[in-house]
Design an enzyme around this catalytic site. Structure first.
Site, PDB file in Angstrom:
ATOM      1  N   GLU A   1       5.354  21.294   8.013  1.00  0.00           N
ATOM      2  CA  GLU A   1       4.118  20.599   7.656  1.00  0.00           C
ATOM      3  C   GLU A   1       3.097  21.551   7.038  1.00  0.00           C
ATOM      4  O   GLU A   1       2.378  21.191   6.113  1.00  0.00           O
ATOM      5  CB  GLU A   1       3.510  19.888   8.877  1.00  0.00           C
ATOM      6  CG  GLU A   1       4.273  18.640   9.296  1.00  0.00           C
ATOM      7  CD  GLU A   1       4.276  17.547   8.225  1.00  0.00           C
ATOM      8  OE1 GLU A   1       3.375  17.530   7.376  1.00  0.00           O
ATOM      9  OE2 GLU A   1       5.209  16.717   8.230  1.00  0.00           O
TER      10      GLU A   1
ATOM     11  N   TYR B   1      -4.554  15.653   9.787  1.00  0.00           N
ATOM     12  CA  TYR B   1      -3.278  15.135   9.282  1.00  0.00           C
ATOM     13  C   TYR B   1      -2.091  15.865   9.938  1.00  0.00           C
ATOM     14  O   TYR B   1      -1.163  15.232  10.454  1.00  0.00           O
ATOM     15  CB  TYR B   1      -3.180  15.262   7.750  1.00  0.00           C
ATOM     16  CG  TYR B   1      -1.752  15.074   7.308  1.00  0.00           C
ATOM     17  CD1 TYR B   1      -1.206  13.795   7.236  1.00  0.00           C
ATOM     18  CD2 TYR B   1      -0.912  16.166   7.060  1.00  0.00           C
ATOM     19  CE1 TYR B   1       0.128  13.599   6.912  1.00  0.00           C
ATOM     20  CE2 TYR B   1       0.425  15.983   6.739  1.00  0.00           C
ATOM     21  CZ  TYR B   1       0.941  14.702   6.663  1.00  0.00           C
ATOM     22  OH  TYR B   1       2.257  14.521   6.365  1.00  0.00           O
TER      23      TYR B   1
ATOM     24  N   ASP C   1      -0.849  11.059   4.578  1.00  0.00           N
ATOM     25  CA  ASP C   1      -0.899  12.005   3.454  1.00  0.00           C
ATOM     26  C   ASP C   1      -1.019  11.226   2.145  1.00  0.00           C
ATOM     27  O   ASP C   1      -1.189   9.994   2.155  1.00  0.00           O
ATOM     28  CB  ASP C   1       0.348  12.917   3.455  1.00  0.00           C
ATOM     29  CG  ASP C   1       1.631  12.129   3.176  1.00  0.00           C
ATOM     30  OD1 ASP C   1       1.567  10.880   3.071  1.00  0.00           O
ATOM     31  OD2 ASP C   1       2.690  12.764   3.052  1.00  0.00           O
TER      32      ASP C   1
ATOM     33  N   CYS D   1       7.872   4.039  -3.769  1.00  0.00           N
ATOM     34  CA  CYS D   1       6.507   3.672  -4.157  1.00  0.00           C
ATOM     35  C   CYS D   1       5.861   4.877  -4.843  1.00  0.00           C
ATOM     36  O   CYS D   1       4.878   5.443  -4.371  1.00  0.00           O
ATOM     37  CB  CYS D   1       5.702   3.225  -2.932  1.00  0.00           C
ATOM     38  SG  CYS D   1       4.188   2.366  -3.375  1.00  0.00           S
TER      39      CYS D   1
ATOM     40  N   CYS E   1       9.738  -1.465  -6.927  1.00  0.00           N
ATOM     41  CA  CYS E   1       9.406  -2.508  -5.955  1.00  0.00           C
ATOM     42  C   CYS E   1      10.626  -3.339  -5.545  1.00  0.00           C
ATOM     43  O   CYS E   1      10.700  -3.806  -4.403  1.00  0.00           O
ATOM     44  CB  CYS E   1       8.313  -3.412  -6.507  1.00  0.00           C
ATOM     45  SG  CYS E   1       6.791  -2.513  -6.862  1.00  0.00           S
TER      46      CYS E   1
ATOM     47  N   CYS F   1      12.102  -1.934  -2.510  1.00  0.00           N
ATOM     48  CA  CYS F   1      11.184  -1.611  -1.414  1.00  0.00           C
ATOM     49  C   CYS F   1      11.365  -2.576  -0.241  1.00  0.00           C
ATOM     50  O   CYS F   1      11.349  -3.796  -0.422  1.00  0.00           O
ATOM     51  CB  CYS F   1       9.750  -1.687  -1.933  1.00  0.00           C
ATOM     52  SG  CYS F   1       8.521  -1.434  -0.650  1.00  0.00           S
TER      53      CYS F   1
ATOM     54  N   CYS G   1       3.634  -7.643  -0.506  1.00  0.00           N
ATOM     55  CA  CYS G   1       2.853  -6.479  -0.957  1.00  0.00           C
ATOM     56  C   CYS G   1       1.780  -6.994  -1.923  1.00  0.00           C
ATOM     57  O   CYS G   1       2.092  -7.565  -2.977  1.00  0.00           O
ATOM     58  CB  CYS G   1       3.747  -5.460  -1.645  1.00  0.00           C
ATOM     59  SG  CYS G   1       2.793  -4.189  -2.519  1.00  0.00           S
TER      60      CYS G   1
HETATM   61  S1  SF4 Z   1       6.336  -3.427  -3.216  1.00  0.00           S
HETATM   62 FE1  SF4 Z   1       4.330  -2.494  -2.870  1.00  0.00          FE
HETATM   63  S2  SF4 Z   1       4.674  -0.902  -1.331  1.00  0.00           S
HETATM   64 FE2  SF4 Z   1       6.665  -1.489  -2.172  1.00  0.00          FE
HETATM   65  S3  SF4 Z   1       7.059  -0.060  -3.865  1.00  0.00           S
HETATM   66 FE3  SF4 Z   1       6.068  -1.857  -4.752  1.00  0.00          FE
HETATM   67  S4  SF4 Z   1       3.902  -1.360  -4.751  1.00  0.00           S
HETATM   68 FE4  SF4 Z   1       4.874   0.066  -3.344  1.00  0.00          FE
END
Ligand code: SF4
Length: 370
Positions: A59, A142, A160, A212, A219, A222, A228
């Site tokens: 870290e 952090y 972060d 992301c 997305c 994701c 989202c």
């Molecule tokens: S859906 Fe939202 S959180 Fe997921 S990669 Fe896309 S912008 Fe990022």
């Protein structure tokens, strides 16, 4: 749905905040992590307990430095100092030498001070709370949260840059950074599972660095894409919102690359301040209004030296708070020329063992045509 700080407070007051933590997000995240976690030198195999020393070391190294760069340094450090006891007994000079090239050298000084404090004040065992960790040198909020979650399973979410980006997009946070930090931290905490806090944190870190991403987030891959807010709006890349950045003014200076046969003239910077305790070639001060004439007046005085030769071009370097431009002067002096007070000759062949910051590596390479 986008969120400002006031909107979040209103929602909390109305009890509608459950909407923000769509059910299942923590579980979806952990499930994704179990299948896609990055293999990193400091991560133990799935299910194994993380070693606080390795978590802490990684870290600190990862502050302002990327995973790719940190990897070899982490291996080098842990091969030489496998535990905090060994690092606490090392000399600061050795630590700085091993750190050379990683930049932001106050981290290396704090790293050493922290290891000494853990050995001296805690019997070689890291405190297991955020508060206890934050009392150690070089550990801010952090890093304390990251160690507490990853090494000790404390239910806290370190935030972060990667996590800021994911969270600000998930919730379409309109407040600009850095003002939005507290709000983002609160929202990030909604992504923690009941257990496995460290894995939740690392999952978000991985998601931010691999899916992301700042440009063109993937997305479709994701695990949190359902609901989202930024994705629904279609302007994911515009988050996180940022306040206009103030960059420091350009500073200028001169560096003097002097050789005596196959040796180079160097000195050690003062302990406190920028690049404290690191090795450098002699140079002028770095100020906005520096000109050649004034810079040359600060050149080292060496017996038997004929003249300075100004190298064509300049060396540029960007520090956190200001960009720097250095002109480089070159000279060669006869054998047996003594180094001025506070300076020393080092063989060019052993420069790799010196704690040379990147800016000085550039200066020496330019001066010696390497
Ligand atoms: S859906 Fe939202 S959180 Fe997921 S990669 Fe896309 S912008 Fe990022």
């Amino acid at each position: 749905m986008s969120l400002s700080g006031a909107a979040v407070r209103r929602k909390k007051a109305s009890g509608a905040d459950r909407d923000q933590a769509a059910p299942g997000r923590p579980a979806l995240l952990l499930d994704w992590y179990d299948r896609h976690r990055r293999r990193l030198p400091w991560r133990p195999p799935p299910g194994a307990q993380a070693d606080p020393y390795r978590v802490w070391l990684s870290e600190i190294m990862l502050q302002q430095t990327g995973v790719k760069t940190v990897g070899p340094y982490f291996e080098k450090f842990t091969a030489r100092w496998p535990g905090v006891d060994a690092l606490g007994r090392a000399s600061l000079d050795d630590v700085l030498r091993m750190w050379a090239g990683l930049g932001y050298y106050s981290r290396a000084r704090n790293l050493h001070a922290c290891a000494v404090a853990v050995v001296r004040d805690h019997g070689g065992v890291f405190p297991d709370t955020e508060q206890g960790l934050q009392a150690l040198p070089g550990i801010g909020p952090y890093t304390a949260a990251a160690i507490a979650a990853i090494a000790f399973g404390r239910r806290t979410m370190p935030v972060d840059g990667n996590i800021e980006r994911v969270v600000s997009r998930l919730f379409a946070v309109e407040e600009p950074l850095p003002r939005a930090k507290l709000l983002i931290k609160q929202l990030a905490a909604t992504l923690l599972g009941e257990a496995r806090a460290g894995d939740s944190a690392q999952a978000l870190m991985d998601l931010g660095s691999s899916i992301c991403t700042p440009k063109k987030p993937a997305c479709a891959l994701c695990p949190l894409n359902d609901g989202c807010a930024a994705r629904v709006r279609g302007d994911q890349e515009t988050y996180p919102r940022k306040a206009a950045k103030k960059t420091g003014a350009l500073r200028r200076g001169a560096a003097f690359v002097v050789t005596r046969g196959d040796e180079l003239l160097v000195r050690t910077r003062v302990e406190n301040g920028l690049l404290g305790g690191m090795t450098e070639v002699p140079g002028s001060n770095w100020i906005a209004s520096q000109d050649d004439k004034a810079a040359l007046k600060q050149a080292p005085v060496l017996k038997g030296m004929a003249r300075w030769h100004r190298k064509a071009g300049i060396v540029t370097h960007v520090f956190t708070h200001f960009p720097l431009e250095l002109v480089v002067y070159r000279a060669n002096v006869p054998a047996h020329t003594r180094a001025p007070a506070g300076m020393r000759w080092v063989p060019i062949a052993t420069l790799k063992d010196e704690a040379l910051p990147n800016v000085m590596r550039k200066v020496i390479a330019h001066g010696l045509d390497l």
